[in-house]
Motif scaffolding. Structure first.
Motif, PDB file in Angstrom:
ATOM      1  N   HIS A 227     -68.072  -8.661 -58.604  1.00 41.26           N
ATOM      2  CA  HIS A 227     -67.031  -8.490 -59.623  1.00 41.26           C
ATOM      3  C   HIS A 227     -66.274  -7.176 -59.443  1.00 41.26           C
ATOM      4  CE1 HIS A 227     -70.220  -6.063 -61.579  1.00 41.26           C
ATOM      5  NE2 HIS A 227     -69.222  -5.437 -62.200  1.00 41.26           N
TER       6      HIS A 227
ATOM      7  N   ASP B 252     -53.443  -4.618 -56.056  1.00 44.41           N
ATOM      8  CA  ASP B 252     -52.332  -5.517 -56.369  1.00 44.41           C
ATOM      9  C   ASP B 252     -51.310  -4.831 -57.275  1.00 44.41           C
ATOM     10  OD1 ASP B 252     -51.230  -8.277 -56.201  1.00 44.41           O
ATOM     11  OD2 ASP B 252     -51.557  -8.251 -58.375  1.00 44.41           O
TER      12      ASP B 252
ATOM     13  N   VAL C 286     -63.432  -7.711 -57.003  1.00 40.75           N
ATOM     14  CA  VAL C 286     -62.262  -8.291 -57.672  1.00 40.75           C
ATOM     15  C   VAL C 286     -61.467  -7.191 -58.378  1.00 40.75           C
ATOM     16  CG1 VAL C 286     -61.481  -9.894 -59.453  1.00 40.75           C
ATOM     17  CG2 VAL C 286     -63.376 -10.533 -57.952  1.00 40.75           C
TER      18      VAL C 286
ATOM     19  N   ARG D 199     -58.474 -14.508 -55.735  1.00 36.85           N
ATOM     20  CA  ARG D 199     -57.623 -13.538 -56.431  1.00 36.85           C
ATOM     21  C   ARG D 199     -56.512 -12.994 -55.550  1.00 36.85           C
ATOM     22  NH1 ARG D 199     -54.428 -11.235 -58.234  1.00 36.85           N
ATOM     23  NH2 ARG D 199     -54.284  -9.693 -59.903  1.00 36.85           N
TER      24      ARG D 199
ATOM     25  N   GLU E 216     -57.555  -6.068 -57.742  1.00 34.84           N
ATOM     26  CA  GLU E 216     -56.547  -6.007 -58.806  1.00 34.84           C
ATOM     27  C   GLU E 216     -55.866  -4.640 -58.857  1.00 34.84           C
ATOM     28  OE1 GLU E 216     -58.823  -7.247 -62.164  1.00 34.84           O
ATOM     29  OE2 GLU E 216     -58.388  -9.378 -61.848  1.00 34.84           O
TER      30      GLU E 216
ATOM     31  N   PRO F   6     -64.612 -15.433 -55.242  1.00 33.26           N
ATOM     32  CA  PRO F   6     -63.747 -14.903 -56.310  1.00 33.26           C
ATOM     33  C   PRO F   6     -62.621 -14.010 -55.767  1.00 33.26           C
ATOM     34  CG  PRO F   6     -66.065 -14.603 -56.861  1.00 33.26           C
ATOM     35  CD  PRO F   6     -66.015 -15.010 -55.431  1.00 33.26           C
TER      36      PRO F   6
END
Length: 792
Positions: A661, A671, A664, A695, A668, A691
């Motif tokens: 997690h 991003d 991820v 993403r 982000e 995951p």
């Protein structure tokens, strides 16, 4: 709460689809049907793919078939058969090359008393029957053979669905006959036109000859235009050519009216040949479908369809044959050609215990393989499904061109009407016939075929070229997205490193020898399948006697606790030592450390390292040369290990000791830092990184030569596990976009020039025909250059 409705995909084969504009009309019409959540028409493979709710599919298919028949009556709509189910019997129709004959066979077979349903898949040359059970299979097959022999004497019916035969004696080719008939029509029309032009005939006989020639050459175009107009489909190429050439007759330009239709038909003929050759060239890149399997039954072998082989069966692979199913070698050794799956030309050596995948080609030895996956789950079946369905996910450029063509043609037609009627009213000395002729030139030029044919073909070729290099791209949208990538994020293990752990050093305390420390660690790891445990047992290299082991206990996130010969052994990470209050010294070592304690006393540590892939550094260099702004590594390993690998490869950022997690979360963050137009790639092994793959803008998986999780999770699959193929994929994407935009600019540029020339009365219909069919043909030929990937 409403129950979750399962979405399923259904495919229809559109035999006879030879018009890109028609494909767009069908796609638009079907997508508007109630119950369709997604729809796409793949013009290259003549396939309509629909997404609908489970339980509604039969009604939706019926509606879609009716709609296609309404829009394009000449198209034969067949439901694509995916696999076989209980009670379904597939028959191979070797030598079937005529769609009309296929329809006759299907109809007559369905009328047999022992048949519940009958479908002919013309593309795969299969007859799929569902018997009622009232007749023996042999009797049914005998009746079917009689029907087939009566309709098509040269077709051979066999139950071996994958048995390909060299069908040299059967020469019945429906497509060739169609071309021959068109050539005869064009020849007769051309001769009549020449007679009318060069013979000094009176007006009525001359006009009669021109009209006869016109309807011989272009009667089918006029018929289709009228038929479509009655259905409200006005703005297509049939309408444009019909109105322009009939208009030429109206203003007394008889030779031009016939000649323009003649050259339009010639151009369409060459365009069709070029597109079909392009389809075949791209399809040939993935010609990996197995033909048959040699099933071992006792001491004998039987030639069967791969679909009839079960998991656990033994099959024989002879030299020169394709491996039909995934399996494990239990006897023999050989060299295998993996190029169909990986793009690699260097053969690979396999021996007893090696895993082999369907699609490999056996080079020299005789192999006995135990099948580990059924045909429907095999690597080759999944890859073929991916490649064949890739074009259903359209790139933004394709969608733009489809919308552009929808508005472009009506705008040009309206402009032509204005050009015909307004200037004679407002310009002094302007004649209606002159401006009407200019408007007709406008109509001929306005057909957008060059764009709607060559653009999808370019992306389809790009996907085919990538597959030839061992890169599976799941859609044109992902191929185009690779052009805008500015951030590439890597997982470490199995992506930049080989994922093969080896014991690199054994460091015992003063009370133990290296051999003793390794033995205790091997006994502690005896029941673990973790790569680290496997590497310790491999380094130990001896059999482990389970009788010496007691009270085995795995402590999650820490390690193992076990008794060996009555001694309490602890083997694990630093957290385990701290938890058990065992004094030890932290070491700054590159690699994973396994600490060992015996009866509460520290016994030493073992260092296990993962080797960096040979082309990993090259991959980073190539990506930076392509303009990638940032390369990042995310890993769950210790910081010392992550930093060592990252610094060796020259990565810009390294984030270590991350849980899934947290990866991820890092994605982000990255991003948010990039601009909206820039894309981010995540490259992982496709198993633990699902995951993160989901993403990222584009998820790339190291395929592991057939890893199911990799193929399912990612948008792009690297079948060779080479990081450098990421740069190759980006190069292919850039080349594809370059060729696509060359075609767009070339087609629009030429059409704009000729529209202006036509408006000013400089261009005639001759030039107009070139600007339509000539530009289309050149664009199609240019699109095929995307397949040239040798130097990438």
């Amino acid at each position: 709460m409403d129950p979750i409705k399962t979405k399923i995909n259904k495919e229809l084969l559109l035999d006879g689809l030879d018009c890109a504009a028609c494909a767009a009309k069908i796609e638009k019409g079907v997508s508007e049907l109630n119950g369709i959540s997604a729809c796409s028409v793949n013009f290259m493979t003549k396939t309509l793919t629909m997404e609908t709710e489970q339980g509604r599919e039969d009604g939706i298919i019926t509606e879609a078939k009716k709609l296609v028949k309404t829009l394009e009556p000449h198209i034969e709509v067949k439901e694509k058969q995916i696999g076989t189910k209980s009670g379904i019997t597939p028959l191979s129709l070797n030598g079937l090359d005529c769609a009309n004959c296929a329809a006759k066979i299907e109809k007559e077979v369905s009328l047999l008393s022992g048949i519940k349903s009958s479908t002919v898949d013309f593309v795969s040359k299969k007859l799929i029957i569902e018997p009622t059970g009232t007749m023996k299979t042999d009797d049914l097959v005998a009746d079917i053979k009689k029907i087939v022999k009566r309709i098509e004497p040269e077709v051979n019916v066999t139950l071996e669905t994958h048995n390909k035969v060299q069908d040299n004696e059967h020469n019945h080719d429906h497509e060739n006959n169609k071309i021959k008939r068109l050539l005869i029509r064009l020849g007769v029309g051309g001769v009549l036109t020449a007679v009318a032009v060069f013979s000094n005939l009176p007006y009525i006989p001359e006009l009669s000859l021109f009209l006869i020639a016109y309807f011989i050459v272009g009667g089918d175009i006029v018929y289709r235009a009228i038929r479509n107009m009655t259905r409200g489909q006005v703005f297509d190429e049939n309408f444009l050519m019909a109105i322009a050439t009939i208009g030429a007759f109206a203003v007394g330009q008889f030779p031009e009216g016939v000649a323009v239709m003649l050259f339009y038909q010639v151009g369409e003929l060459f365009q069709g040949i070029a597109v079909n050759r392009s389809r075949k060239s791209i399809s040939a890149l993935m010609d990996i479908r197995p033909d048959y399997a040699h099933l071992k039954v006792g001491q004998e072998t039987k030639k069967v369809s791969p679909e009839d082989v079960n998991v656990g069966d033994l099959i024989i692979i002879k030299p020169g044959e394709k491996v039909p199913l995934d399996g494990k070698v239990i006897e023999g050794n050989s060299m295998v050609d993996t190029s169909a799956l990986t793009g690699e030309s260097v053969p690979r050596e396999i021996e007893v215990g090696s895993d082999v995948l369907s699609g490999f080609i056996n080079k020299n030895g005789l192999l006995t393989i135990e099948v580990t996956k059924s045909y429907s789950e095999s690597t080759v079946a999944k890859i073929l499904d991916l490649v064949q369905n890739a074009s259903s996910r359209k790139a933004p450029t394709e969608n733009f061109i489809t919308k552009f063509a929808r508005y472009y043609t009506p705008v040009v037609v309206i402009t032509a009407a204005v050009l015909a009627f307004i200037p004679p009213l407002i310009l002094q000395g302007a004649t209606f016939s002159d401006w009407f002729y200019r408007a007709l030139v406008f109509l001929v030029i306005s057909c957008p075929c060059a764009l709607v044919v060559s653009i999808p073909l370019g992306f389809f070729g790009g996907i085919g070229g990538a597959s030839k290099s061992g890169i599976l791209v799941k859609g044109s949208n992902y191929l185009e997205a690779l052009n805008d990538v500015k951030v590439v994020v890597f997982d470490k293990t199995g992506t930049l490193t080989k994922g093969i752990f080896e014991v690199t050093s054994i460091n015992p305390s003063n009370s133990l020898t290296k051999e003793e420390l390794l033995e205790y660690a091997a006994f502690a790891e005896v029941h673990s399948n973790h790569p680290i445990a496997l590497s310790i047992r491999k380094a130990y290299g001896k059999e482990i006697d389970d009788n010496r082991i007691q009270d085995y206990n795995e402590i999650s996130g820490h390690g193992i606790e076990v008794k060996v010969d009555g001694k309490e052994i602890l083997a694990g990470n630093a957290k385990l030592m701290k938890k058990e209050s065992i004094s030890f010294e932290l070491k700054d070592v590159v690699g994973t450390l396994v600490h060992v304690a015996i009866d509460g006393q520290y016994g030493g540590y073992i260092v296990i390292s993962d080797e960096v892939k040979e082309d990993a550094a090259k991959a980073i260099q190539q990506l930076k040369a392509l303009g990638i702004k940032k390369t990042v590594m995310l890993t769950g390993d210790a910081k010392t290990v992550g930093n060592a690998v990252g610094n060796e490869l020259g990565l810009d950022e390294i984030h270590a000791e991350l849980l899934p997690h947290q990866k991820v979360e890092e994605i982000e963050k990255l991003d948010r830092e990039k601009s909206p137009k820039e894309k981010l790639i995540f490259v992982g092994d496709g198993i633990n990184d699902t995951p993160v793959l989901a993403r990222a803008d584009v998820g790339i998986a190291m395929g592991g030569l057939g890893s199911d999780a990799a193929i399912e999770a990612a948008d792009v699959v690297i079948m060779t596990d080479e990081p450098s193929k990421i740069a190759t994929a980006i190069k292919i994407a850039k080349r594809t976009r370059g060729i696509v935009w060359q075609n767009i600019l070339f087609a629009l540029g030429v059409k704009t020039i000729f529209l202006l020339l036509g408006a000013f009365g400089i261009a005639t219909m001759w030039e107009a025909v070139f600007s339509d069919v000539g530009v289309t043909l050149l664009a199609v030929l240019n699109a095929m250059r995307v397949l040239q990937t040798k130097n990438m």
